[in-house]
Enzyme design. Structure first.
Site, PDB file in Angstrom:
ATOM      1  N   SER A  43     -10.802  -0.361   3.295  1.00 44.95           N
ATOM      2  CA  SER A  43     -10.107  -0.485   4.628  1.00 44.95           C
ATOM      3  C   SER A  43      -9.645   0.921   4.695  1.00 44.95           C
ATOM      4  O   SER A  43      -8.941   1.727   4.190  1.00 44.95           O
ATOM      5  CB  SER A  43      -8.665  -1.384   4.294  1.00 44.95           C
ATOM      6  OG  SER A  43      -9.209  -2.794   3.848  1.00 44.95           O
TER       7      SER A  43
ATOM      8  N   ARG B 216       0.900  -1.214   0.028  1.00 42.58           N
ATOM      9  CA  ARG B 216      -0.066   0.145   0.187  1.00 42.58           C
ATOM     10  C   ARG B 216       1.030   1.300   0.048  1.00 42.58           C
ATOM     11  O   ARG B 216       0.472   2.252   0.668  1.00 42.58           O
ATOM     12  CB  ARG B 216      -1.110   0.003   1.195  1.00 42.58           C
ATOM     13  CG  ARG B 216      -1.953  -0.838   1.224  1.00 42.58           C
ATOM     14  CD  ARG B 216      -2.945  -0.753   0.115  1.00 42.58           C
ATOM     15  NE  ARG B 216      -4.251  -1.498   0.388  1.00 42.58           N
ATOM     16  CZ  ARG B 216      -4.132  -2.783  -0.024  1.00 42.58           C
ATOM     17  NH1 ARG B 216      -2.951  -3.517  -0.578  1.00 42.58           N
ATOM     18  NH2 ARG B 216      -5.418  -3.505   0.232  1.00 42.58           N
TER      19      ARG B 216
ATOM     20  N   GLU C  86      -4.800   4.107   5.918  1.00 43.35           N
ATOM     21  CA  GLU C  86      -4.743   3.580   4.587  1.00 43.35           C
ATOM     22  C   GLU C  86      -5.513   4.558   3.472  1.00 43.35           C
ATOM     23  O   GLU C  86      -5.005   4.802   2.532  1.00 43.35           O
ATOM     24  CB  GLU C  86      -5.372   2.183   4.314  1.00 43.35           C
ATOM     25  CG  GLU C  86      -4.937   1.502   2.985  1.00 43.35           C
ATOM     26  CD  GLU C  86      -5.922   1.784   1.782  1.00 43.35           C
ATOM     27  OE1 GLU C  86      -5.773   1.354   0.833  1.00 43.35           O
ATOM     28  OE2 GLU C  86      -7.020   2.351   2.081  1.00 43.35           O
TER      29      GLU C  86
END
Ligand code: EPU
Length: 337
Positions: free
Chosen positions: A236, A162, A332
């Protein structure tokens, strides 16, 4: 280039919390930014893609910019592979499905992820055993400060979980305009993620095709993750924390059922959703915001939440996880205060 003054972006965002942009630039490949160096640069706009992965805490933003072109073309091909170039404004899921229908494989595990092609490399989107970096060849960019163009190879992008160099502060003026992908004409379906395996076992499918994988992932995501058009969310909210083996072993003593993913010999990734769930916060409501009741890693706009409600809920979760497990969760989602 189009320039909107006083633009309401609320309904385009993932969370659907109120956001008003004073000056919103939309550029495409015909825009020569060097013609407006001072104009765009002086407003120092935030690059926001289609705003699906942003939490706007304050309800007003001075300036934002997005790239709107969405054409797709084949750059080159061999018997086994094709290199496909997509403009950054293309919707990610539409691209995945168009490639699959053209029998170009490799990104089907990433079906139904919200957002655009341009946002995909920034946070190296990933799901169900794949990361987009696996299929990226290069990323084409434009400096909105100088109008200069750059092409970064996959190695230049420094992809990790990520993350990529586009997330660094020094790259905040770099607008992604096109991404080149390598896709395979041969199927190599990846079906070993627990949820995916379970889906095929239940359906009695032994050798799933890439088309089956996309179908499975769409069904799994629809079941677990709320549709942002119905309940505001950005998938998320936190990253899954990567901890040392020692920290993992200590937690395992206390929680023998703790799930984990192998990273390397020294570190393990722990699902943040499990930590939040274990803390009793699944389904928790805070003002207009909430923790999704089917996936604790997803924060939702459950009842006319403001960006501040969701932000405060995220701080409360971070605090509780830190106190209980000694782990600080990183976000995130991109947060604009
Ligand atoms: N879990 C719980 N309770 C929950 C949620 C999860 O116990 O409320 C447990 C699950 O039982 C499972 C584990 O946590 O053992 C992992 O859950 P899941 O398979 O749902 O995946 P995740 O780790 O929570 C990550 C990605 C998702 C991606 C899925 C599938 C991150 C931050 N998230 O979630 O990506 O779809 O894996 O690959 O890495 C996103 O980035 O927006 C996103 C949705």
């Amino acid at each position: 280039m189009t320039e909107h003054i006083h633009h309401d972006l609320t309904l385009s965002t993932g969370f659907k919390t109120p956001i008003h942009i004073e000056r919103y630039f939309i550029v495409d490949e015909h825009t020569d930014c060097s013609l407006y160096p001072d104009h765009i640069a002086k407003h120092n706009p935030h690059i926001i893609g289609d705003a699906t992965n942003y939490l706007f805490v304050s309800e007003a933003l001075r300036s934002a910019i997005t790239y709107s072109g969405n054409s797709v073309s084949i750059v080159s091909e061999t018997e086994t592979h094709a290199i496909v170039r997509s403009e950054a404004g293309k919707n990610w899921h539409d691209f995945v499905m168009e490639m699959l229908n053209a029998n170009l494989f490799g990104i089907e595990n990433l079906a139904l992820i919200p957002g655009t092609i341009g946002a995909a490399p920034v946070q190296n989107i990933g799901a169900y055993g794949k990361e987009v970096a696996d299929n990226i060849i290069s990323v084409h960019c434009l400096s909105i400060a100088t109008g200069e163009k750059y092409v970064f190879s996959k190695e230049d992008c420094q992809f990790s979980y990520r993350n990529s160099k586009f997330k660094r502060h020094q790259f905040s003026n770099i607008l992604i305009t096109h991404v080149d992908f390598i896709l395979s004409k041969i199927q190599y379906p990846i079906a070993n993620y627990p949820d995916v395996e379970r889906y095929f076992t239940e359906k009695g499918i032994v050798n799933p095709s890439s088309h089956d994988i996309a179908e499975a992932i769409i069904a799994i995501r629809r079941n677990k993750l709320p549709d942002p058009l119905t309940i505001g969310n950005a998938g998320s909210f936190f990253k899954n924390p990567v901890v040392s083996i020692d920290v993992y072993q200590a937690l395992l003593q206390e929680y023998p059922l703790l799930p984990s993913y192998h990273v390397d010999d020294h570190t393990v990734k722990i699902p943040a959703g499990w930590l939040i769930d274990k803390s009793g916060l699944k389904g928790y409501r805070y003002k207009g915001a909430g923790v999704h009741d089917k996936q604790a890693l997803v924060l939702v706009n459950s009842h006319n939440a403001s960006g501040k409600d969701i932000y405060e809920l995220s701080l409360l979760i971070q605090q509780q996880i830190l106190e209980r497990f000694g782990i600080m969760l990183e976000t995130e989602v991109n947060i604009l205060l």
